[in-house]
Design a protein around this motif. Structure first.
Motif, short mmCIF file in Angstrom:
data_model
loop_
_atom_site.label_atom_id
_atom_site.label_comp_id
_atom_site.label_asym_id
_atom_site.label_seq_id
_atom_site.Cartn_x
_atom_site.Cartn_y
_atom_site.Cartn_z
N SER A 137 -6.04 -10.10 -2.38
CA SER A 137 -6.25 -8.65 -2.24
C SER A 137 -7.41 -8.35 -1.29
CB SER A 137 -6.50 -8.02 -3.61
OG SER A 137 -7.64 -8.57 -4.23
N ASN A 185 0.81 -1.21 0.00
CA ASN A 185 0.00 0.00 0.00
C ASN A 185 0.85 1.26 0.00
OD1 ASN A 185 -2.70 1.20 0.20
ND2 ASN A 185 -2.03 1.90 2.22
N LYS A 186 2.05 1.17 0.56
CA LYS A 186 2.94 2.32 0.65
C LYS A 186 4.20 2.09 -0.19
CE LYS A 186 1.54 3.50 5.38
NZ LYS A 186 2.02 3.67 6.78
N TYR A 240 -6.64 -6.02 2.02
CA TYR A 240 -7.18 -4.68 2.24
C TYR A 240 -8.15 -4.64 3.43
CZ TYR A 240 -4.97 -2.96 -1.98
OH TYR A 240 -4.03 -2.59 -2.92
N LEU A 281 -5.69 -4.44 6.27
CA LEU A 281 -4.98 -3.15 6.24
C LEU A 281 -5.87 -2.02 6.72
CD1 LEU A 281 -2.26 -1.83 5.19
CD2 LEU A 281 -3.55 -1.29 3.11
N ASN A 282 -7.11 -1.99 6.28
CA ASN A 282 -8.01 -0.90 6.61
C ASN A 282 -8.42 -0.87 8.08
OD1 ASN A 282 -7.97 -0.03 3.97
ND2 ASN A 282 -9.80 -1.18 3.38
#
Length: 247
Positions: free
Chosen positions: A150, A47-48, A154, A157-158
């Motif tokens: 994915s 993501n980064k 996510y 991650l979120n």
């Protein structure tokens, strides 16, 4: 692996994630890992940009003079599938085949909330890496089928439940197969790489790659594609003023 390719193992083992892990990465150890590991991990998503940069430097530091692979290490009641231990970096890889995460909860550390530790499997492994390797740069990579990798990545991650000092990314088996098919093996790797490609194809990781048509594509054209089999796909480029219909 050869027995599995030739359908000589019990059917109850065909969904074993441990067998998949051992077969693929265990045999990968006998290749020129300073070339093959960067190849198969090249499509990993972070993501980064900073995290991707750390990961790229880590896999480029892999050297054939040492065996960096540690399979199923146990540490503080955690057992991640694979650790790649390097001089300045450590990469933890959690591998899935047909199953989801083994543990989860509803913890979500949003802004202005007190940080809570989640029992989510990936969150636990990030804390394990942080605790066991305090002086190394740490990466946690989630490897699964493309339709799960994915989505799970996510969703985790979120929720902001991964340790701050751990770079978190994901990769799909389908992307590994595509990368491996593009790899140019040396003469002593040729049989190994070919067997690995056959193996991943047999495990069902071959994926839709592109449409081939002899027609000229224009803005006002409409094309209809019909398939007899189900397939999954991922659009990696944003499009505008175009219409796609998949049946």
């Amino acid at each position: 692996m050869i027995a599995e390719i030739n359908n000589k193992i019990p059917s109850k083992l065909s969904n074993s994630e441990d067998l998949l892990t051992g077969n693929f990465f265990g045999i990968m150890r006998y290749t020129n890992i300073e070339n093959t590991i960067p190849c198969i991990f090249e499509a990993s998503t972070f993501n980064k940009a900073e995290d991707k940069n750390i990961f790229d430097k880590a896999i480029k530091s892999i050297c054939k003079t040492q065996d960096p692979f540690i399979f199923w290490p146990k540490y503080e009641e955690n057992e991640i599938d694979l650790i790649i231990e390097l001089s300045e970096y450590v990469i933890g890889v959690e591998i899935k085949y047909n199953s989801g995460l083994s543990s989860d909860d509803e913890v979500s550390n949003l802004e202005n909330n007190e940080i809570q530790n989640s029992c989510n499997q990936l969150a636990r492994y990030s804390r394990m890496l942080e605790s066991k390797y305090p002086f190394k740069k740490k990466v946690l990579l989630f490897l699964a089928k493309e339709n799960n990798a994915s989505h799970i990545y996510y969703s985790v991650l979120n929720r902001n439940i991964i340790s701050n000092n751990v770079s978190f990314g994901f990769l799909s088996w389908q992307e590994i197969l595509i990368s491996l098919e593009k790899y140019n093996p040396s003469s002593n790797e040729l049989i190994i790489i070919n067997d690995l490609i056959i193996y991943l194809n047999q495990k069902g990781f071959d994926t839709f790659k592109s449409f081939i048509t002899k027609e000229n594509i224009s803005r006002n054209s409409f094309f209809k594609f019909n398939f007899n089999e189900k397939f999954s796909f991922q659009l990696k480029r944003k499009t505008s003023k175009l219409f796609y219909k998949y049946e």
